[in-house]
Write an enzyme that holds these catalytic residues in place. Structure first.
Site, PDB file in Angstrom:
ATOM      1  N   HIS A  52      -5.698  -5.821  -2.964  1.00 36.50           N
ATOM      2  CA  HIS A  52      -6.506  -5.927  -1.745  1.00 36.50           C
ATOM      3  C   HIS A  52      -6.727  -7.381  -1.346  1.00 36.50           C
ATOM      4  O   HIS A  52      -7.425  -7.650  -0.366  1.00 36.50           O
ATOM      5  CB  HIS A  52      -7.850  -5.223  -1.950  1.00 36.50           C
ATOM      6  CG  HIS A  52      -7.743  -3.729  -1.940  1.00 36.50           C
ATOM      7  ND1 HIS A  52      -8.793  -2.893  -2.286  1.00 36.50           N
ATOM      8  CD2 HIS A  52      -6.706  -2.915  -1.627  1.00 36.50           C
ATOM      9  CE1 HIS A  52      -8.395  -1.626  -2.196  1.00 36.50           C
ATOM     10  NE2 HIS A  52      -7.135  -1.618  -1.795  1.00 36.50           N
TER      11      HIS A  52
ATOM     12  N   ASN B 253      -2.700   9.092   4.426  1.00 43.81           N
ATOM     13  CA  ASN B 253      -1.470   8.345   4.684  1.00 43.81           C
ATOM     14  C   ASN B 253      -1.239   8.040   6.159  1.00 43.81           C
ATOM     15  O   ASN B 253      -0.233   7.412   6.502  1.00 43.81           O
ATOM     16  CB  ASN B 253      -0.263   9.120   4.140  1.00 43.81           C
ATOM     17  CG  ASN B 253      -0.197   9.110   2.624  1.00 43.81           C
ATOM     18  OD1 ASN B 253      -0.727   8.201   1.985  1.00 43.81           O
ATOM     19  ND2 ASN B 253       0.415  10.125   2.046  1.00 43.81           N
TER      20      ASN B 253
ATOM     21  N   HIS C 105       0.736   4.369  -2.631  1.00 42.25           N
ATOM     22  CA  HIS C 105       0.509   5.757  -2.219  1.00 42.25           C
ATOM     23  C   HIS C 105       1.675   6.665  -2.629  1.00 42.25           C
ATOM     24  O   HIS C 105       1.473   7.850  -2.892  1.00 42.25           O
ATOM     25  CB  HIS C 105       0.306   5.824  -0.707  1.00 42.25           C
ATOM     26  CG  HIS C 105      -1.075   5.442  -0.282  1.00 42.25           C
ATOM     27  ND1 HIS C 105      -1.794   6.145   0.660  1.00 42.25           N
ATOM     28  CD2 HIS C 105      -1.894   4.429  -0.676  1.00 42.25           C
ATOM     29  CE1 HIS C 105      -2.986   5.583   0.828  1.00 42.25           C
ATOM     30  NE2 HIS C 105      -3.058   4.529   0.029  1.00 42.25           N
TER      31      HIS C 105
ATOM     32  N   ARG D 165       0.828  -1.204   0.000  1.00 43.45           N
ATOM     33  CA  ARG D 165       0.000   0.000   0.000  1.00 43.45           C
ATOM     34  C   ARG D 165       0.869   1.264   0.000  1.00 43.45           C
ATOM     35  O   ARG D 165       0.571   2.245  -0.673  1.00 43.45           O
ATOM     36  CB  ARG D 165      -0.917  -0.015   1.220  1.00 43.45           C
ATOM     37  CG  ARG D 165      -1.855   1.180   1.303  1.00 43.45           C
ATOM     38  CD  ARG D 165      -2.758   1.102   2.524  1.00 43.45           C
ATOM     39  NE  ARG D 165      -3.605   2.270   2.627  1.00 43.45           N
ATOM     40  CZ  ARG D 165      -3.831   2.931   3.755  1.00 43.45           C
ATOM     41  NH1 ARG D 165      -3.238   2.527   4.880  1.00 43.45           N
ATOM     42  NH2 ARG D 165      -4.621   3.988   3.770  1.00 43.45           N
TER      43      ARG D 165
END
Length: 329
Positions: free
Chosen positions: A194, A97, A72, A68
């Site tokens: 995911h 974040n 980001h 992740r």
């Protein structure tokens, strides 16, 4: 005759996927290349791999955290490790974040690399390699990572304003991905990340009780709804986290897509992949021939990760090689 044709088609598909996997493992990025550190720091990838392995063995949830974090990073300022910089007003402090995890893994790898090859390996490459290694440690198939990125010197929380969000429609998701040269295939494939990880109730509880002012989201499987409602009661603050891939939270596989088919997607932005024709067809492809579907997904995931990891690269003399990943030189 039908069985015969099925065997032939299955054999053909397997050969095609093996070829595709080979292509993934020879792909080069734009401005980066596989084996960039082969002479300047030959142990770079093995040091990152062993560091990630050590941390993930102690805490398997860090695998999803590192994946992740890489995502980001790339969607803001490009893949330049700007998300790793600390300080007031940096990307790290933006609301989207605040839940990122795994900084200590990157710092550990950087410390070891600075001891072995001072000033050579960028934090951006460490994060990119760590994301790949996290997927592999979770049961995914490996791919070769083009390296040669340099680290950015700018990190502003105000730039973290267009990350894909848990309430996004398909059209909004497509727009956000297209802005970085990623198509619908990449969108569905990367959301498949995911398959590992969890989310907080606040990011999907709107679906459970008063969705659009009319009870629960009808796309949620009725037999699954009570379980989610018990984990995330209405009008309450809870620290409960829910697996994005029900039942297989730390296993990188295609069961995430089966959950979408069965109305068991957790995030609204995930579940709508099954309701839109353009994305549903891709999800169905990953739920295809038993035994080959996982390979198909892994092949495409490696491809899409290489595309994403080459967004907005800083190479050559642009940027720098940080000595510490949390601060510019």
């Amino acid at each position: 005759m039908e069985n015969c044709c099925y065997i032939i088609n299955k054999s053909f598909l397997l050969k095609f996927l093996i070829l595709a996997l080979a292509l993934v493992n020879t792909v080069h990025g734009q401005g980066s290349r596989v084996g960039f550190y082969s002479r300047t720091c030959p142990r770079a990838e093995s040091i990152v791999r062993s560091t990630v392995q050590s941390h993930v063995r102690s805490d398997p949830t860090l695998a999803a955290g590192l994946l992740r974090m890489h995502f980001h990073d790339c969607f803001v300022q490009g893949c330049d490790a700007s998300v790793l910089l600390s300080g007031a007003g940096t990307e790290k402090t933006a609301f989207a974040n605040l839940g990122l995890r795994g900084y200590e893994v990157i710092d550990d790898a950087k410390t070891q690399l600075e001891a072995a090859c001072p000033g050579v390996v960028s934090c951006a490459d460490i994060l990119t390699l760590a994301a790949r290694d996290s997927v592999v440690l979770s049961g995914g198939v490996s791919w070769q990572v083009p390296t040669g990125r340099r680290d950015g010197r700018v990190s502003q929380a105000s730039d973290v304003n267009d990350l894909p969000a848990p309430f996004d429609s398909i059209d909004v998701q497509k727009r956000k991905f297209a802005a970085f040269g990623l198509n619908t295939q990449d969108l569905v494939t990367l959301v498949g990340g995911h398959s590992i990880g969890t989310t907080a109730c606040q990011f999907f509880s709107n679906r459970l009780f008063n969705f659009s002012g009319n009870g629960a989201d009808p796309s949620i499987d009725a037999s699954f709804l009570p379980q989610l409602q018990s984990l995330c009661p209405p009008n309450s603050v809870t620290s409960n986290r829910v697996a994005l891939d029900t039942g297989r939270v730390n296993k990188f596989d295609t069961s995430f897509f089966a959950n979408l088919r069965d109305g068991r997607g957790i995030l609204q932005s995930d579940q709508v992949l099954w309701s839109d024709a353009s994305t549903k067809s891709i999800v169905q492809r990953y739920l295809g021939v038993r035994g080959l579907r996982s390979l198909a997904f892994n092949v495409e995931f490696g491809r899409s990760m290489v595309k994403m990891s080459n967004i907005g690269l800083k190479t050559g003399t642009d940027g720098e090689i940080r000595k510490i990943c949390s601060a510019i030189n």
